[in-house]
Write an enzyme that holds these catalytic residues in place. Structure first.
Site, PDB file in Angstrom:
ATOM      1  N   ARG A   1      10.989 -10.049  -7.007  1.00  0.00           N
ATOM      2  CA  ARG A   1       9.690  -9.582  -6.737  1.00  0.00           C
ATOM      3  C   ARG A   1       8.880 -10.864  -6.778  1.00  0.00           C
ATOM      4  NH1 ARG A   1      12.399  -6.326  -6.168  1.00  0.00           N
ATOM      5  NH2 ARG A   1      12.635  -4.382  -7.193  1.00  0.00           N
TER       6      ARG A   1
ATOM      7  N   SER B   1       5.007   0.266  -9.957  1.00  0.00           N
ATOM      8  CA  SER B   1       5.379  -0.513 -11.349  1.00  0.00           C
ATOM      9  C   SER B   1       4.167  -1.328 -11.585  1.00  0.00           C
ATOM     10  CB  SER B   1       6.671  -1.270 -11.197  1.00  0.00           C
ATOM     11  OG  SER B   1       7.683  -0.317 -10.703  1.00  0.00           O
TER      12      SER B   1
ATOM     13  N   GLU C   1       3.100  -7.152 -12.404  1.00  0.00           N
ATOM     14  CA  GLU C   1       3.542  -7.093 -10.939  1.00  0.00           C
ATOM     15  C   GLU C   1       2.326  -7.249  -9.916  1.00  0.00           C
ATOM     16  OE1 GLU C   1       6.987  -4.844  -9.630  1.00  0.00           O
ATOM     17  OE2 GLU C   1       5.798  -4.132  -8.250  1.00  0.00           O
TER      18      GLU C   1
HETATM   19  C1  LIG Z   1       3.444   4.717  -5.964  1.00  0.00           C
HETATM   20  C2  LIG Z   1       3.992   3.251  -5.625  1.00  0.00           C
HETATM   21  C3  LIG Z   1       5.300   2.955  -5.602  1.00  0.00           C
HETATM   22  C4  LIG Z   1       5.763   1.667  -5.451  1.00  0.00           C
HETATM   23  N1  LIG Z   1       7.108   1.191  -5.632  1.00  0.00           N
HETATM   24  C5  LIG Z   1       7.521   0.188  -5.299  1.00  0.00           C
HETATM   25  C6  LIG Z   1       9.035  -0.311  -5.026  1.00  0.00           C
HETATM   26  O1  LIG Z   1       9.875   0.490  -5.351  1.00  0.00           O
HETATM   27  N2  LIG Z   1       9.289  -1.630  -5.137  1.00  0.00           N
HETATM   28  C7  LIG Z   1       8.323  -2.511  -4.717  1.00  0.00           C
HETATM   29  O2  LIG Z   1       8.723  -3.783  -4.573  1.00  0.00           O
HETATM   30  N3  LIG Z   1       6.965  -2.293  -4.679  1.00  0.00           N
HETATM   31  C8  LIG Z   1       6.636  -1.075  -4.866  1.00  0.00           C
HETATM   32  N4  LIG Z   1       5.173  -0.707  -4.841  1.00  0.00           N
HETATM   33  C9  LIG Z   1       4.245  -1.780  -4.712  1.00  0.00           C
HETATM   34  C10 LIG Z   1       3.581  -1.996  -3.272  1.00  0.00           C
HETATM   35  O3  LIG Z   1       3.976  -0.845  -2.638  1.00  0.00           O
HETATM   36  C11 LIG Z   1       4.483  -3.241  -2.670  1.00  0.00           C
HETATM   37  O4  LIG Z   1       4.061  -4.463  -3.367  1.00  0.00           O
HETATM   38  C12 LIG Z   1       3.748  -3.358  -1.043  1.00  0.00           C
HETATM   39  O5  LIG Z   1       4.479  -4.267  -0.484  1.00  0.00           O
HETATM   40  C13 LIG Z   1       2.484  -3.689  -1.345  1.00  0.00           C
HETATM   41  O6  LIG Z   1       1.953  -3.637   0.221  1.00  0.00           O
HETATM   42  P1  LIG Z   1       0.339  -3.384   0.601  1.00  0.00           P
HETATM   43  O7  LIG Z   1       0.447  -3.638   2.203  1.00  0.00           O
HETATM   44  O8  LIG Z   1      -0.228  -2.322  -0.285  1.00  0.00           O
HETATM   45  O9  LIG Z   1       0.017  -4.792  -0.191  1.00  0.00           O
HETATM   46  P2  LIG Z   1      -1.494  -5.093  -0.687  1.00  0.00           P
HETATM   47  O10 LIG Z   1      -1.429  -4.368  -2.185  1.00  0.00           O
HETATM   48  O11 LIG Z   1      -2.506  -4.782   0.071  1.00  0.00           O
HETATM   49  O12 LIG Z   1      -1.372  -6.592  -1.104  1.00  0.00           O
HETATM   50  C14 LIG Z   1      -0.434  -7.313  -2.087  1.00  0.00           C
HETATM   51  C15 LIG Z   1      -0.526  -8.604  -1.918  1.00  0.00           C
HETATM   52  O13 LIG Z   1      -0.046  -8.969  -0.857  1.00  0.00           O
HETATM   53  C16 LIG Z   1      -0.827  -9.862  -0.213  1.00  0.00           C
HETATM   54  N5  LIG Z   1      -0.901  -9.605   1.510  1.00  0.00           N
HETATM   55  C17 LIG Z   1      -0.791  -8.236   1.844  1.00  0.00           C
HETATM   56  N6  LIG Z   1      -0.698  -8.350   3.227  1.00  0.00           N
HETATM   57  C18 LIG Z   1      -0.598  -9.505   3.457  1.00  0.00           C
HETATM   58  C19 LIG Z   1      -0.367 -10.439   4.714  1.00  0.00           C
HETATM   59  N7  LIG Z   1      -0.225  -9.661   5.740  1.00  0.00           N
HETATM   60  N8  LIG Z   1      -0.243 -11.597   4.596  1.00  0.00           N
HETATM   61  C20 LIG Z   1      -0.324 -12.169   3.432  1.00  0.00           C
HETATM   62  N9  LIG Z   1      -0.525 -11.734   2.236  1.00  0.00           N
HETATM   63  C21 LIG Z   1      -0.724 -10.321   2.525  1.00  0.00           C
HETATM   64  C22 LIG Z   1      -2.265  -9.602  -0.666  1.00  0.00           C
HETATM   65  O14 LIG Z   1      -3.272 -10.521  -0.586  1.00  0.00           O
HETATM   66  C23 LIG Z   1      -1.770  -9.261  -2.051  1.00  0.00           C
HETATM   67  O15 LIG Z   1      -1.843 -10.428  -2.740  1.00  0.00           O
HETATM   68  C24 LIG Z   1       4.872   0.605  -5.203  1.00  0.00           C
HETATM   69  C25 LIG Z   1       3.426   0.930  -5.133  1.00  0.00           C
HETATM   70  C26 LIG Z   1       3.103   2.204  -5.260  1.00  0.00           C
HETATM   71  C27 LIG Z   1       1.737   2.499  -5.286  1.00  0.00           C
END
Ligand SMILES: Cc1cc2nc3c(=O)[nH]c(=O)nc-3n(C[C@H](O)[C@H](O)[C@H](O)COP(=O)(O)OP(=O)(O)OC[C@H]3O[C@@H](n4cnc5c(N)ncnc54)[C@H](O)[C@@H]3O)c2cc1C
Length: 338
Positions: A163, A236, A332
């Site tokens: 992670r 998480s 996380e």
């Molecule tokens: C119901 C649920 C279940 C989940 N299950 C999992 C799981 O099983 N495994 C897991 O690993 N995660 C899980 N997650 C966490 C999440 O889905 C992941 O971390 C996902 O990759 C975040 O993507 P996002 O586009 O929403 O990022 P955001 O929340 O928008 O951003 C997260 C971080 O990434 C940065 N970021 C986003 N896009 C970019 C980009 N293009 N360039 C540079 N930085 C960027 C942001 O600045 C921030 O620091 C879960 C979340 C939820 C709500």
């Protein structure tokens, strides 16, 4: 075109209030060549599923909406079962992308189905679930380095960990614009996780296909995780802590049921959800904030919570786990607007 005072409440899966002072939807790489991108924006936003919005976000929020899925190369174009390299725009929805690959007969991400968020955020925390991680299939990450320009990073340069990656450790240095991923035409299934095996058995599947594994993971996730559209959450909230083996032995002497996953000969990973549950906090609630009653690792917004209320409650959870087990939980999710 930059907009002023844009609400972010529908752009984060905790459904928390918050406003971006300035907001830009990034839909075209040419937008990055403008003057604002000589330095990093305050927030780079994907699907908002791994952030905790504490407040108003000053300065510029860039919402990454870069699309596109392109087959770059095949090891052997005449063989439909050969490996493929796919370039995916950072704004593509991760789950939709995984479904698309399964429809195409491109395999490797079936264990990562239903993870919310964008493809561009997947390398940031090296998303993972059920024994698979995205980093295993990353060939290259295309970035915009603020003050430098466009670059392509190799997997080694991304410094992936559990992670974790340099994108997480160096927020504001890079904006990920696209990711090159390697997929298989042949099955290489990962069904070692007990939950996957039990679900496949329940489905009466003896010789699973990638679609069977995807269905099993979908069923498991739906039974354990709340749908953020109805109950705000970020999945998480804490990472699973990795502890020295001596700490694990001390804990096992007291709690013989403690689940564990060996990392190597010196370290063991413990399930944070189990620790929170055993601390008596599964389904606990404080006003509009709580832990989910089916999975203690998930903090939920029962409606009307603020980011600060979630943060305060999570600090209470962390303190209780530390007091009971002597184990420190690490967040996380990324705090925004601190
Ligand atoms: C119901 C649920 C279940 C989940 N299950 C999992 C799981 O099983 N495994 C897991 O690993 N995660 C899980 N997650 C966490 C999440 O889905 C992941 O971390 C996902 O990759 C975040 O993507 P996002 O586009 O929403 O990022 P955001 O929340 O928008 O951003 C997260 C971080 O990434 C940065 N970021 C986003 N896009 C970019 C980009 N293009 N360039 C540079 N930085 C960027 C942001 O600045 C921030 O620091 C879960 C979340 C939820 C709500």
């Amino acid at each position: 075109m930059t907009q002023k005072n844009v609400s972010l409440s529908r752009l984060n899966t905790f459904n928390l209030p918050g406003t971006a002072e300035r907001y830009l939807a990034l839909t075209d790489l040419r937008q990055l060549e403008g003057k604002p991108f000589l330095k990093a924006p305050e927030l780079i936003l994907g699907g908002g599923s791994n952030i905790l919005l504490l407040d108003h976000v000053p300065g510029l929020t860039v919402h990454v909406c870069l699309g596109g899925i392109k087959l770059l190369s095949e090891a052997n174009p005449a063989d439909p079962k050969a490996d493929k390299i796919i370039r995916v725009g950072a704004g593509v929805d991760w789950n939709q992308f995984v479904r698309y690959t399964l429809d195409q007969g491109w395999y490797g991400f079936e264990n990562l189905i239903l993870i919310p968020g964008t493809v561009g955020a997947a390398p940031v925390q090296n998303i993972g679930a059920y024994g698979a991680e995205v980093a295993e299939r990353i060939e290259a990450v295309h970035v915009w380095e603020f003050g430098v320009g466009a670059r392509i990073l190799s997997p080694d340069e991304c410094e992936f960990g559990y992670r974790d990656s340099r994108f997480k450790r160096e927020p504001g240095r890079f904006l990920i614009t696209a990711v090159d991923l390697r997929l298989n035409g042949r099955h290489e299934l990962k069904t070692g996780y007990g939950a996957i095996q039990s679900e496949l058995a329940r489905l009466n599947v003896e010789d699973p296909t990638p679609n069977d594994v995807a269905l099993a993971v979908t069923n498991i996730r739906r039974s354990k995780l709340p749908d953020w559209k109805f109950l705000g959450n970020s999945g998480s909230f804490f990472k699973n802590p990795v502890v020295p083996i001596s700490d694990f032995q001390r804990l096992r002497a007291e709690y013989d049921q403690i689940p564990s996953y060996p990392i190597d000969e010196t370290q063991v990973k413990l399930p944070a959800g189990w620790l929170i549950d055993q601390a008596g906090l599964k389904g606990a609630r404080s006003g509009p904030v709580g832990t989910y009653d089916k999975q203690a690792l998930v903090m939920v917004n029962h409606g009307g919570a603020t980011g600060r209320e979630i943060l305060t409650f999570s600090e209470h959870v962390k303190a209780e786990v530390l007091a009971k087990f002597g184990v420190t939980l690490e967040r996380e999710v990324r705090l925004i607007g601190e």
